[in-house]
Each structure stands twice: as C-alpha cells, then as structure tokens.
Write an enzyme that holds these catalytic residues in place. Structure first.
Site, mmCIF file in Angstrom:
data_model
loop_
_atom_site.group_PDB
_atom_site.id
_atom_site.type_symbol
_atom_site.label_atom_id
_atom_site.label_comp_id
_atom_site.label_asym_id
_atom_site.label_seq_id
_atom_site.Cartn_x
_atom_site.Cartn_y
_atom_site.Cartn_z
ATOM 1 C CB SER A 163 -0.914 0.005 1.228
ATOM 2 O OG SER A 163 -1.848 1.053 1.160
ATOM 3 C CG ASP A 164 3.263 4.642 -1.350
ATOM 4 O OD1 ASP A 164 4.260 4.256 -0.725
ATOM 5 O OD2 ASP A 164 3.073 5.836 -1.656
#
Length: 193
Positions: free
Chosen positions: A66-67
């Site tokens: 995730s980012d």
C-alpha cells in the site's frame, strides 16, 4: 502466510483490526515519482512494487502493498519531513479540498497473480489560522504523514468534512477493499486467525 509489505505503524494498526496473523517486511523501493506521473498512477505503482518486491522474497505468501499520495492543485505532495514544510502544506490546504490516493495491491507469490486498486478519499480543510497551524504541528509533529496531518490523532480538528468510501483509506490502508481482495484470494478475514 500473510505479509504486510510496510514499516508503517499506522498500516500495522489498521491491519491489526482484522485480527489476522501476519508478518511485516519493509520493502526498500525507489519512491521517486516518474515524470508527469499522476498521483493516482504513482500510488498504484508503488503499492504494486512493494507487494511484488516482498512476494519475490516470500513466494509462498500473500503480500499486501500500500502507498498513499496526496494531490493538491495539480501537484503531488509527499510527506513534509520538516516542521516548516508541514506548516507550509497546511497553510496551502486551509479552506481547500485535498485528495488522497491510496494504492492497494495483493500479490500472490504462489500463483504469480495480483489484485490492485486505488482508493480516493477527499478531505475539506476548514479555514486554519497561522496560530492553529503552529500549535497543531508542534503537538502532533506529522512530519511522516502525507498531507501533514494524522487522521487517527488531533488531525480530525483540521477538517470541515470528508468524502470517500472507507475512512481507513485516509490513514493508509483501505480495509474494505483489502477484505474483498483477501476473500477473492481464499483468505476470509472472518474465518482466519
């Protein structure tokens, strides 16, 4: 085996809510945006790169990447890194709508497949005085947070309203979408331990 490809304490705290067994592995990737890369494209690319980097090291695992990327007035903004930069970001956000794009990827090292998505969440900041900004930055020191605030802390006092499907997206891990991905991969969060 489930792995969170992140060193973020905020993402770990969110994933802990699901009560699933998992491990954390910090992926070391280059997070430099590409020339003319949109916030949405950058978030998607970084989440997928993180997931696959760890999945290649742990081929029997499901890996979550995730980012989050902040977008404002056509600019992609990262973590402020300093108090001065945090104050500057918040001054610019005062009374404005700011978009957060959170990339999410689930890489399956066993099958070599992945699922990915980008969740958007908008916040509308209330008008902030210079004194409020100064006090907020001094108290929370949100230097490692995209957008220069901590949603899970005092940052809630900065906003007029939110617009999005899953408030966890704003903290950095869209849990509603993640649960759907995990179920499609054969791991039901309600049945797992």
């Amino acid at each position: 085996m489930l792995i969170l490809a992140s060193s973020s304490p905020y993402r770990r705290a969110l994933l802990d809510r699901l009560g699933m067994d998992y491990h954390c592995v910090s992926p070391e990737i280059d997070e430099t945006p590409g020339e003319h890369e949109s916030a949405e494209a950058l978030a998607a690319r970084l989440a997928l790169e993180k997931a696959w980097k760890v999945a290649r090291e742990h081929p029997q695992a499901l890996v979550i990447g995730s980012d989050q990327v902040c977008a404002f007035n056509g600019l992609t903004l990262g973590k402020p890194g300093s108090e001065a930069a945090a104050r500057e970001q918040l001054r610019g956000f005062s009374g404005q709508r700011v978009s957060f794009h959170t990339g999410l990827a689930l890489a399956d090292g066993r099958s070599g497949t992945h699922q990915s998505a980008v969740e958007r969440f908008d916040v509308v900041f209330r008008g902030l005085s210079a004194d409020e900004i100064e006090r907020y930055v001094a108290r929370e020191r949100p230097l490692d947070c995209a957008g220069a605030f901590r949603m899970e802390g005092l940052g809630i006092a900065l906003f007029e309203r939110f617009e999005g499907d899953d408030p966890n997206t704003l903290i950095g891990l869209p849990l509603i979408r993640l649960c759907a991905m995990l179920r499609r991969a054969g791991l039901d969060p309600l049945g797992a331990r």
